[in-house]
Scaffold this motif. Structure first.
Motif, PDB file in Angstrom:
ATOM      1  N   ASN A 355       1.015  -1.341   0.080  1.00  0.00           N
ATOM      2  CA  ASN A 355       0.221  -0.012   0.018  1.00  0.00           C
ATOM      3  C   ASN A 355       0.766   1.383   0.024  1.00  0.00           C
ATOM      4  O   ASN A 355       0.691   2.043  -0.805  1.00  0.00           O
ATOM      5  CB  ASN A 355      -0.856   0.129   1.246  1.00  0.00           C
ATOM      6  CG  ASN A 355      -2.246  -0.927   1.154  1.00  0.00           C
ATOM      7  OD1 ASN A 355      -2.503  -1.531   0.062  1.00  0.00           O
ATOM      8  ND2 ASN A 355      -3.184  -0.860   2.127  1.00  0.00           N
ATOM      9  N   ASP A 387     -12.115  -3.673   5.559  1.00  0.00           N
ATOM     10  CA  ASP A 387     -10.596  -3.576   6.267  1.00  0.00           C
ATOM     11  C   ASP A 387      -9.757  -2.974   5.025  1.00  0.00           C
ATOM     12  O   ASP A 387      -9.140  -2.118   4.990  1.00  0.00           O
ATOM     13  CB  ASP A 387     -10.194  -4.873   6.633  1.00  0.00           C
ATOM     14  CG  ASP A 387      -9.009  -4.799   7.338  1.00  0.00           C
ATOM     15  OD1 ASP A 387      -8.774  -4.019   8.281  1.00  0.00           O
ATOM     16  OD2 ASP A 387      -8.006  -5.432   6.689  1.00  0.00           O
ATOM     17  N   LYS A 391      -7.921   0.613   4.786  1.00  0.00           N
ATOM     18  CA  LYS A 391      -6.516   0.637   4.691  1.00  0.00           C
ATOM     19  C   LYS A 391      -6.120   1.392   3.407  1.00  0.00           C
ATOM     20  O   LYS A 391      -5.198   2.336   3.561  1.00  0.00           O
ATOM     21  CB  LYS A 391      -5.882  -0.647   4.791  1.00  0.00           C
ATOM     22  CG  LYS A 391      -5.975  -1.251   5.926  1.00  0.00           C
ATOM     23  CD  LYS A 391      -5.428  -2.704   6.193  1.00  0.00           C
ATOM     24  CE  LYS A 391      -5.450  -3.632   7.352  1.00  0.00           C
ATOM     25  NZ  LYS A 391      -4.815  -4.711   7.206  1.00  0.00           N
ATOM     26  N   THR A 395      -4.190   4.932   3.673  1.00  0.00           N
ATOM     27  CA  THR A 395      -2.657   4.974   3.308  1.00  0.00           C
ATOM     28  C   THR A 395      -2.754   6.220   2.056  1.00  0.00           C
ATOM     29  O   THR A 395      -1.570   7.117   2.229  1.00  0.00           O
ATOM     30  CB  THR A 395      -2.423   3.952   2.647  1.00  0.00           C
ATOM     31  OG1 THR A 395      -2.621   2.737   3.257  1.00  0.00           O
ATOM     32  CG2 THR A 395      -0.850   3.992   2.059  1.00  0.00           C
TER      33      THR A 395
END
Length: 468
Positions: A355, A387, A391, A395
């Motif tokens: 990521n 999730d 994320k 990020t």
């Protein structure tokens, strides 16, 4: 038992609820990457039953059924559509905490108004109810798209495709714009020389002339890019385990191409070189047309060789790969940028450990010429659940500008997947709302509402230069 999909599903704070209901909920959908069949759209296909529209080709569901110990006969085998659905109904209660559990009930509610939890106990009733609805115009393919307020969708099309269905869509639907997206993976898939030779023959038919040299191949691809552009295409897409980059001309691509056309295999060193050089040429061609190029990177495909030989590819045996991405990705983008031929670019990673790599890499090549020129793309495939989406959003927020994101896409082969946009929008609004509640963002609903609308709709419309 009644569904848990409430009006405020996934919305855990009042500010997030207001953002979703007042700013995001009713926006049209721009789905700039999916694998829907253009022909099924133009023909306004009537699905015989829910298994045909919901289970066929859905390897997410297939993997879950296999994990539960269900025989392949009821997954991709010869069992009837009714029997397959009942086995899926039996599976659903055991998918708890898997995103399939939420997606299943969200889709049943949005398309069919079913607010019961699917299980072995009501599978027969739900099969009959949904199958009856699917016979009505509201649930033919165009009706399903209209239900979800889909304004623009970009299908994924091989260079050899005629695009006849795309040419005809305006006659079928006044509200939907269906545009082709160029997917040339087979033009550089040189791992199997006999399959590649067959593809080159098909490409020759598409352009109406022979392809004897590597330059002929590049000319053929340029020909098809021009054809796609003429027919409304504004995007290209590529599915690769990783990109490659070379600073030295280690091989001669014409020699490699002629070798392939003689039915000879390329070495493990020659294959990535051929791919890299061909991709660089394609990328420069996209730039000349003002297109956006997309790179989906990081899948380790066809892991189960026994079942691959029995069922074929794209049947649920792919997973996340741990390829080295950063250096070659940097070199590839830099070579294009050095001659000012880097098109608008979206990079998607499948390994969540990449990521930060992808988010910061995108930032290296934003030069102020275009808002969000190089983007860290939406959570993809195994990551497009709550999730994974959170994320990716976090990020991107930490390493770049979330406000420039072009938002979500389905990347799906199912006409029932468009609630994924709702799912994304709810998660986005809840995330921003949480920041407001914690005092980390100002409680400026009008401003944050605009940011939400940009991410969910406006940015994509302007970034891709979509019509209308």
């Amino acid at each position: 038992m009644k569904t848990f999909i409430s009006e405020n599903f996934l919305l855990q704070n009042d500010f997030g609820k207001e953002l979703y209901h007042d700013y995001a909920k009713n926006l049209p959908i721009v789905d700039y990457h999916n694998h829907l069949s253009p022909n099924e759209i133009i023909e306004n296909r009537i699905f015989g039953n829910i298994s045909q529209v919901w289970l066929s080709g859905d390897h997410y569901k297939w993997r879950a059924m296999r994990a539960l110990g269900i025989n392949e006969e009821y997954i991709t085998g010869k069992a009837s559509d009714r029997e397959k659905f009942l086995k899926w109904a039996e599976t659903v209660p055991y998918t708890v905490r898997n995103p399939l559990y939420q997606w299943t009930h969200l889709e049943l509610l949005r398309y069919f108004g079913i607010d019961d939890l699917l299980s072995n106990g009501n599978g027969k009733e739900i099969y009959d109810t949904t199958t009856a609805l699917l016979q009505q115009p509201s649930h033919h393919t165009l009706g399903l798209l209209e239900q979800q307020n889909v304004e623009i969708l970009c299908t994924t099309d091989d260079p050899i495709d005629s695009l006849d269905d795309h040419k005809s869509i305006a006659k079928k639907s006044k509200s939907l714009k269906m545009l082709p997206a160029f997917r040339p993976d087979r033009a550089y898939a040189v791992e199997n020389e006999s399959v590649y030779m067959e593809y080159i023959t098909s490409l020759e038919s598409a352009i109406g002339s022979s392809i004897a040299t590597y330059d002929d191949l590049l000319s053929a691809l340029e020909n098809r890019i021009a054809y796609f552009h003429k027919n409304g295409s504004l995007l290209a897409d590529h599915g690769l385990d990783q990109l490659y980059h070379y600073t030295e001309e280690e091989f001669d691509c014409d020699v490699l191409f002629r070798k392939l056309m003689k039915g000879k295999s390329l070495s493990k060193d020659e294959i990535p070189f051929f791919k890299s050089k061909t991709l660089l040429f394609l990328s420069k061609s996209y730039h000349s047309k003002g297109w956006t190029q997309q790179f989906h990177l990081g899948a380790l495909r066809n892991n189960n060789k026994r079942l691959l030989s029995h069922l074929g590819p794209d049947t649920g045996f792919d997973s996340i790969g741990d390829f080295s991405q950063a250096r070659a990705l940097s070199g590839f983008l830099n070579e294009l940028d050095s001659s000012n031929q880097l098109a608008k670019t979206i990079i998607y990673n499948l390994n969540p450990s990449d990521n930060e790599v992808f988010a910061t890499m995108a930032g290296n090549f934003n030069d102020g010429s275009i808002k969000g020129k190089v983007q860290f793309g939406a959570a993809w495939w195994f990551l497009d659940q709550k999730d994974g989406i959170e994320k990716q959003l976090n990020t991107l927020s930490n390493m770049g500008l979330l406000s420039c994101s072009v938002g979500m896409l389905t990347d799906s082969r199912s006409f029932l997947s468009f609630p994924r946009h709702e799912y994304f929008r709810r998660i986005l609004c809840n995330l921003i709302g949480n920041d407001v509640i914690k005092g980390e963002l100002p409680a400026d609903q009008k401003w944050l509402g605009k940011i939400v609308q940009d991410i969910c709709y406006n940015n994509a419309k302007s970034y891709f230069n979509f019509p209308g």
